[in-house]
Design a protein around this motif. Sequence first.
Motif, short mmCIF file in Angstrom:
data_model
loop_
_atom_site.label_atom_id
_atom_site.label_comp_id
_atom_site.label_asym_id
_atom_site.label_seq_id
_atom_site.Cartn_x
_atom_site.Cartn_y
_atom_site.Cartn_z
N ALA A 1 0.84 -1.21 0.00
CA ALA A 1 0.00 0.00 0.00
C ALA A 1 0.87 1.26 0.00
CB ALA A 1 -0.94 -0.01 1.20
N ARG A 2 1.97 1.23 0.73
CA ARG A 2 2.87 2.40 0.76
C ARG A 2 3.50 2.63 -0.60
NH1 ARG A 2 6.50 2.35 6.12
NH2 ARG A 2 6.67 4.56 5.59
N MET A 3 3.62 1.56 -1.41
CA MET A 3 4.15 1.68 -2.77
C MET A 3 3.10 2.25 -3.74
SD MET A 3 6.05 -2.03 -3.15
CE MET A 3 5.61 -2.03 -4.88
N GLY A 4 1.86 2.31 -3.30
CA GLY A 4 0.80 2.81 -4.16
C GLY A 4 -0.08 1.73 -4.77
N CYS A 5 0.09 0.49 -4.32
CA CYS A 5 -0.79 -0.58 -4.79
C CYS A 5 -2.16 -0.46 -4.13
CB CYS A 5 -0.19 -1.95 -4.47
SG CYS A 5 1.35 -2.31 -5.34
N GLU A 6 -3.16 -0.97 -4.80
CA GLU A 6 -4.52 -1.02 -4.25
C GLU A 6 -4.65 -2.37 -3.55
OE1 GLU A 6 -8.96 -1.40 -6.02
OE2 GLU A 6 -7.65 0.08 -7.00
N VAL A 7 -4.53 -2.37 -2.22
CA VAL A 7 -4.41 -3.60 -1.45
C VAL A 7 -5.70 -3.92 -0.70
CG1 VAL A 7 -3.10 -4.78 0.35
CG2 VAL A 7 -1.94 -3.16 -1.16
N SER A 8 -6.04 -5.20 -0.73
CA SER A 8 -7.16 -5.73 0.04
C SER A 8 -6.66 -6.91 0.86
CB SER A 8 -8.28 -6.21 -0.89
OG SER A 8 -8.76 -5.16 -1.70
N ILE A 9 -7.25 -7.08 2.04
CA ILE A 9 -6.92 -8.20 2.91
C ILE A 9 -8.21 -8.89 3.31
CG2 ILE A 9 -6.13 -8.84 5.22
CD1 ILE A 9 -4.21 -6.49 5.16
N TYR B 1 -8.15 -2.02 2.07
CA TYR B 1 -9.49 -2.55 2.29
C TYR B 1 -9.35 -3.84 3.09
CZ TYR B 1 -13.97 -4.76 1.48
OH TYR B 1 -15.17 -5.38 1.66
N THR B 2 -10.07 -3.95 4.20
CA THR B 2 -10.03 -5.16 5.00
C THR B 2 -11.42 -5.78 5.06
OG1 THR B 2 -10.36 -3.90 7.05
CG2 THR B 2 -8.08 -4.41 6.43
N GLN B 3 -11.43 -7.11 5.03
CA GLN B 3 -12.70 -7.83 5.07
C GLN B 3 -12.54 -9.07 5.95
OE1 GLN B 3 -14.84 -8.35 1.33
NE2 GLN B 3 -15.04 -10.53 1.79
N ILE C 1 -14.20 -10.31 -3.06
CA ILE C 1 -14.60 -8.92 -2.89
C ILE C 1 -15.38 -8.59 -4.15
CG2 ILE C 1 -13.81 -6.54 -2.66
CD1 ILE C 1 -11.32 -7.71 -1.22
N ALA C 2 -16.65 -8.32 -3.99
CA ALA C 2 -17.58 -8.18 -5.12
C ALA C 2 -17.03 -7.28 -6.21
CB ALA C 2 -18.92 -7.66 -4.62
N GLY C 3 -17.05 -7.80 -7.42
CA GLY C 3 -16.70 -7.02 -8.59
C GLY C 3 -15.23 -6.75 -8.79
N GLN D 1 -10.59 -17.64 -10.63
CA GLN D 1 -11.67 -16.80 -11.12
C GLN D 1 -11.55 -15.35 -10.66
OE1 GLN D 1 -15.43 -18.67 -10.17
NE2 GLN D 1 -14.57 -20.68 -10.60
N MET D 2 -10.68 -15.12 -9.68
CA MET D 2 -10.52 -13.78 -9.11
C MET D 2 -9.33 -13.03 -9.71
SD MET D 2 -11.30 -14.99 -5.20
CE MET D 2 -10.65 -13.52 -4.48
#
Length: 129
Positions: free
Chosen positions: A48-56, A79-81, A89-91, A118-119
């Motif tokens: 995330a600090r590098m500018g990636c769009e990160v989800s966990i 984004y955390t789930q 993560i939908a969509g 599929q993701m």
Amino acid sequence: MPYKYGDSVTVADFMLSWGWILRVMEVSAGAKVLEYGAGEGQLAITLARMGCEVSIIDIDERYLHAVQAQCKSLGISIYTQHGEFGDTIAGKLFDRIVFYEAFHHSFDHAVLLNKLRQMLAPGGFILFA
């Protein structure tokens, strides 16, 4: 995490492993990355600090809260789930899906791998470390 062992060799080995994971990932700012079972989230936070769009996605909510607290103090967003391996993560499609010391906790590896495929965005891959 490695700090609890209290020795520099163990901490250095973890840092070296994170470095190699980042190198193998070959991502740049804007890449969409999903990490399952991120724990304290140090790899995800670095991305995330590098500018990636990160989800966990993690089964343990206290880790998600710890990651969010760190993100707030660093002025970044992840984004955390709360969920299990294979939850989506939908969509969203991801350039990279990462398991760092986590995949072995899966109950059915073959089913999980089919869900993960599929993701993935075109050209994306799953990284097991």
